[in-house]
Design a protein around this motif. Structure first.
Motif, short mmCIF file in Angstrom:
data_model
loop_
_atom_site.label_atom_id
_atom_site.label_comp_id
_atom_site.label_asym_id
_atom_site.label_seq_id
_atom_site.Cartn_x
_atom_site.Cartn_y
_atom_site.Cartn_z
N GLY A 50 0.82 -1.21 0.00
CA GLY A 50 0.00 0.00 0.00
C GLY A 50 0.85 1.26 0.00
O GLY A 50 0.56 2.23 -0.72
N LEU A 51 1.91 1.26 0.78
CA LEU A 51 2.81 2.41 0.83
C LEU A 51 3.54 2.58 -0.49
O LEU A 51 3.76 3.71 -0.96
N MET A 52 3.93 1.47 -1.12
CA MET A 52 4.57 1.54 -2.42
C MET A 52 3.61 2.11 -3.46
O MET A 52 3.99 2.96 -4.27
N ALA A 53 2.36 1.65 -3.42
CA ALA A 53 1.36 2.14 -4.37
C ALA A 53 1.10 3.63 -4.15
O ALA A 53 0.96 4.40 -5.11
N LYS A 54 1.03 4.05 -2.88
CA LYS A 54 0.77 5.46 -2.57
C LYS A 54 1.87 6.35 -3.13
O LYS A 54 1.59 7.42 -3.71
N GLU A 55 3.10 5.93 -2.98
CA GLU A 55 4.22 6.72 -3.49
C GLU A 55 4.11 6.90 -5.01
O GLU A 55 4.33 7.99 -5.54
N ILE A 56 3.74 5.82 -5.70
CA ILE A 56 3.60 5.89 -7.15
C ILE A 56 2.44 6.80 -7.54
O ILE A 56 2.55 7.66 -8.42
N MET A 57 1.28 6.62 -6.86
CA MET A 57 0.10 7.43 -7.20
C MET A 57 0.32 8.90 -6.88
O MET A 57 -0.10 9.78 -7.63
N ASP A 58 1.00 9.18 -5.76
CA ASP A 58 1.25 10.58 -5.38
C ASP A 58 2.15 11.29 -6.39
O ASP A 58 2.07 12.51 -6.54
N SER A 59 2.98 10.52 -7.09
CA SER A 59 3.86 11.11 -8.09
C SER A 59 3.20 11.17 -9.46
O SER A 59 3.82 11.59 -10.44
N GLY A 60 1.93 10.71 -9.53
CA GLY A 60 1.18 10.77 -10.77
C GLY A 60 1.37 9.57 -11.68
O GLY A 60 0.91 9.58 -12.82
N GLY A 61 2.02 8.52 -11.17
CA GLY A 61 2.25 7.33 -11.98
C GLY A 61 1.14 6.31 -11.87
O GLY A 61 0.21 6.46 -11.07
N LEU A 62 1.24 5.27 -12.69
CA LEU A 62 0.29 4.17 -12.66
C LEU A 62 0.91 3.00 -11.90
O LEU A 62 2.08 2.66 -12.12
N VAL A 63 0.13 2.41 -11.01
CA VAL A 63 0.62 1.28 -10.23
C VAL A 63 0.84 0.09 -11.17
O VAL A 63 -0.05 -0.30 -11.92
N GLY A 64 2.03 -0.49 -11.14
CA GLY A 64 2.41 -1.54 -12.07
C GLY A 64 1.81 -2.90 -11.75
O GLY A 64 1.21 -3.11 -10.68
N ASP A 65 1.99 -3.82 -12.69
CA ASP A 65 1.40 -5.16 -12.57
C ASP A 65 1.85 -5.87 -11.30
O ASP A 65 1.05 -6.49 -10.60
N GLU A 66 3.15 -5.80 -10.99
CA GLU A 66 3.68 -6.57 -9.86
C GLU A 66 3.01 -6.15 -8.55
O GLU A 66 2.62 -7.00 -7.74
N ILE A 67 2.89 -4.83 -8.35
CA ILE A 67 2.27 -4.35 -7.11
C ILE A 67 0.79 -4.71 -7.08
O ILE A 67 0.26 -5.15 -6.05
#
Length: 218
Positions: A50-67
């Protein structure tokens, strides 16, 4: 007693997928697991993924397949999904995610993948007709026959169309969905696991079509 089911529900935005997933969840007594809800829960609970996903989303990216596969694996390991099954709404979105889901499911494979089909012009019309009260949040569907179309019947507030419900914005989202989902539909079709269900009609009628299709697989 109605058996449980392990389902994947696909469909364009505006196809009525959310409404039918809630009904199917109650009917089969299984959790309705949507990608958005799952991501928000993982972020709220501050799991590692969840924390990894939040960091990606906060930077405007798309959460990848692995996560995403990891998040789904965590969610499907919970007791409510282990007992009778689940309904996945918004996952998988890619063939890689579909393969990951099969690995996660293991000896309890998905019973059926449903494509709730509503033609693009119909969903565009549906979404473009959506309205919401800016003050109290009441939702409306514009029919063109309202006496006071821009005044809320509940609180008297201003009724508006969301910026992302205008046709240009909707068409962009539909283009993206079709680009992402076409390989996934081909993937499940080639495996004989996809069933297309007509999503046009009264909610009760569409629900009956869905349960008839699912009943042939569970």
């Amino acid at each position: 007693m109605i058996p449980g089911a392990r389902l994947v529900i696909l469909g364009r935005q505006g196809a009525g997928k959310g409404t039918q997933c809630v009904r199917l969840s109650r009917h089969y007594v299984v959790p309705h697991i949507s990608t958005g809800d799952m991501l928000r829960a993982a972020v709220r609970e501050q799991t590692e993924l969840g924390l990894m996903a939040k960091e990606i989303m906060d930077s405007g990216g798309l959460v990848g397949d692995e996560i995403m596969i990891g998040l789904v694996a965590e969610r499907l390991d919970r007791a409510d999904a282990q007992t009778r099954g689940y309904i996945l709404d918004g996952f998988p979105r890619t063939v890689t995610q579909a393969d990951g889901l099969d690995e996660v499911a293991g000896d309890k494979p998905i019973d059926v993948v449903i494509d709730l089909y509503v033609a693009r012009d119909v969903v565009l019309q549906r979404i473009s007709a959506r309205r919401v009260c800016r003050d109290c949040g009441t939702n409306y569907t514009a029919t063109g026959t309202e006496r006071q179309p821009w005044i809320c019947e509940v609180c008297g507030g201003d009724v508006m169309q969301r910026a992302d419900d205008h046709p240009d914005a909707v068409n962009r989202r539909l283009d993206l969905y079709e680009e992402q989902t076409a390989p996934l539909i081909e993937h499940y079709t080639s495996q004989g696991r996809l069933v297309v269900v007509d999503g046009v009609g009264a909610p009760d009628e569409v629900f009956r079509r869905l349960t008839d299709a699912i009943g042939k697989r569970v």
